[in-house]
Design a protein around this motif. Sequence first.
Motif, PDB file in Angstrom:
ATOM      1  N   ASN A   1       0.831  -1.200   0.000  1.00 22.62           N
ATOM      2  CA  ASN A   1       0.000   0.000   0.000  1.00 22.62           C
ATOM      3  C   ASN A   1       0.868   1.254   0.000  1.00 22.62           C
ATOM      4  O   ASN A   1       2.028   1.219   0.410  1.00 22.62           O
ATOM      5  CB  ASN A   1      -0.916   0.021   1.225  1.00 22.62           C
TER       6      ASN A   1
ATOM      7  N   PHE B   1      -4.704   1.660  -1.718  1.00 22.14           N
ATOM      8  CA  PHE B   1      -4.666   0.252  -1.333  1.00 22.14           C
ATOM      9  C   PHE B   1      -4.426  -0.616  -2.563  1.00 22.14           C
ATOM     10  O   PHE B   1      -4.926  -0.303  -3.650  1.00 22.14           O
ATOM     11  CB  PHE B   1      -6.013  -0.181  -0.722  1.00 22.14           C
TER      12      PHE B   1
ATOM     13  N   VAL C   1      -3.313   5.723   4.562  1.00 19.83           N
ATOM     14  CA  VAL C   1      -3.205   5.109   3.238  1.00 19.83           C
ATOM     15  C   VAL C   1      -3.729   6.046   2.158  1.00 19.83           C
ATOM     16  O   VAL C   1      -4.829   6.606   2.271  1.00 19.83           O
ATOM     17  CB  VAL C   1      -3.961   3.771   3.191  1.00 19.83           C
TER      18      VAL C   1
END
Length: 464
Positions: free
Chosen positions: A149, A195, A192
Amino acid sequence: MILYNTLTGDKQEFVPYEGNRVRMYTCGPTVYHYAHIGNLRTYIMEDVLEKYLRYAGYDVTRVMNITDVGHLSSDADTGEDKMLSGAKREHKSVMDIARFYTDAFFSDCEKLNIKTPDIVDPATNCIQEFITMVQTLIDKGYAYLSGGNVYFDTSKLDNYYVFGNMREDELQVGVREDVTEDTSKRNKTDFVLWFTKSKFDDQELKWESPWGLGYPGWHIECSSISIKHLGEHLDIHCGGIDNAFPHHTNEIAQSEAYLGHKWCGYWFHVLHLLDRRGKMSKSKGGFLTVSLLEEKGYDPLAYRLFCLQSHYRKPLTFSFENLDNAQQTYEKLRRRVALLSEDGDPDMASAQPYLDRFKEALDNDLNTSMGVTALYDVLKAPLTDATKRAVVAAFDSVLSLDLLRPVEEDAPSVDVDRIEALIAERTRARADRDWATADRIRDELMAMGVVIKDSKDGVSWELR
């Protein structure tokens, strides 16, 4: 105009970045379920802000996203995607869920007289923009690839906690106790940006990217969509107070790292709607929707008035007793306006003090409760009916309560003052144990089509 700026923690004069032009962004819904009335309080107040800015002469462009991918079920970047959760719940595809609840959201907005923003862009329509922004953050050294990620590196910032009311030592890993630490992060506050297939293999929506097949994180969506449509300088960013951290904090981090300069001047946050359990939330179940209020006989605009009677920076406690009061107030207000004659021309010179009073209220950090008070002042003022109607129309361009909408001719005439006087008389009779008088008044009210409900919280009434 003075607005409270959550970023600085004080009231400031509102000065747009570029002259009279206002670039306004509001966080849109995550369309995995119906919006509850707590969500919609935020959209009502954002709508009033936009309409008042236009009323005050600003040139406003308002953009809103639709989150149809990437919003996870915890405040950390862990847990099941909310869209996927909705799809599983209803045994439909993610896009079917997104389309259905997007339509439902805008249907609720229409019932509440919430204007559709000038630009509405779903996240799934902006994948290439997200990829470009993430790659730029990597190239600038603000992001890194780990465990499949792409993460934003908050250690590269001088001050991550920009809203000033949070300290690092007060925050738990992942914000919530039930969220485990993501060992792929370098710092616990990293988040994040993208992903890949290393997580959530059952994720329905995925796109090719330089880092593998995957999908965007939630935070990157609002930054990218705002910059796409409004450019590098944003005047006002709006949302619920629960989005200040981490969502808006992360938006600021990635946007200013990407742009290399200050991004947004003013942050406008609406506080929670509370019920007997605390903050209204979908996760608790049993949340209230506009459709449910309608089924119970309430006009959605009575709920809008209920919201306008409180300041947006104060928590608002919902109860059906409070909504009953708002409904009665709204019906009485509309009928009072309906009695104004349409004959003659308005004398706007005589109306100016009342127009000034309304502007003073809204200029003071969008004080809608005082704006409603200014409306009542007009109705009581020694002005001609034509002048009153003109002023009411001006105020209603902001308040959006449909005050000049004709009262249906076939609707029964309701003497609210008479009903409330009878209810008060019945309450006194009951207190004196004069049951015969109390029963007689109940029968009289029933003959008028009024159903009264006694509870430990008092007496409410509704029309049959």
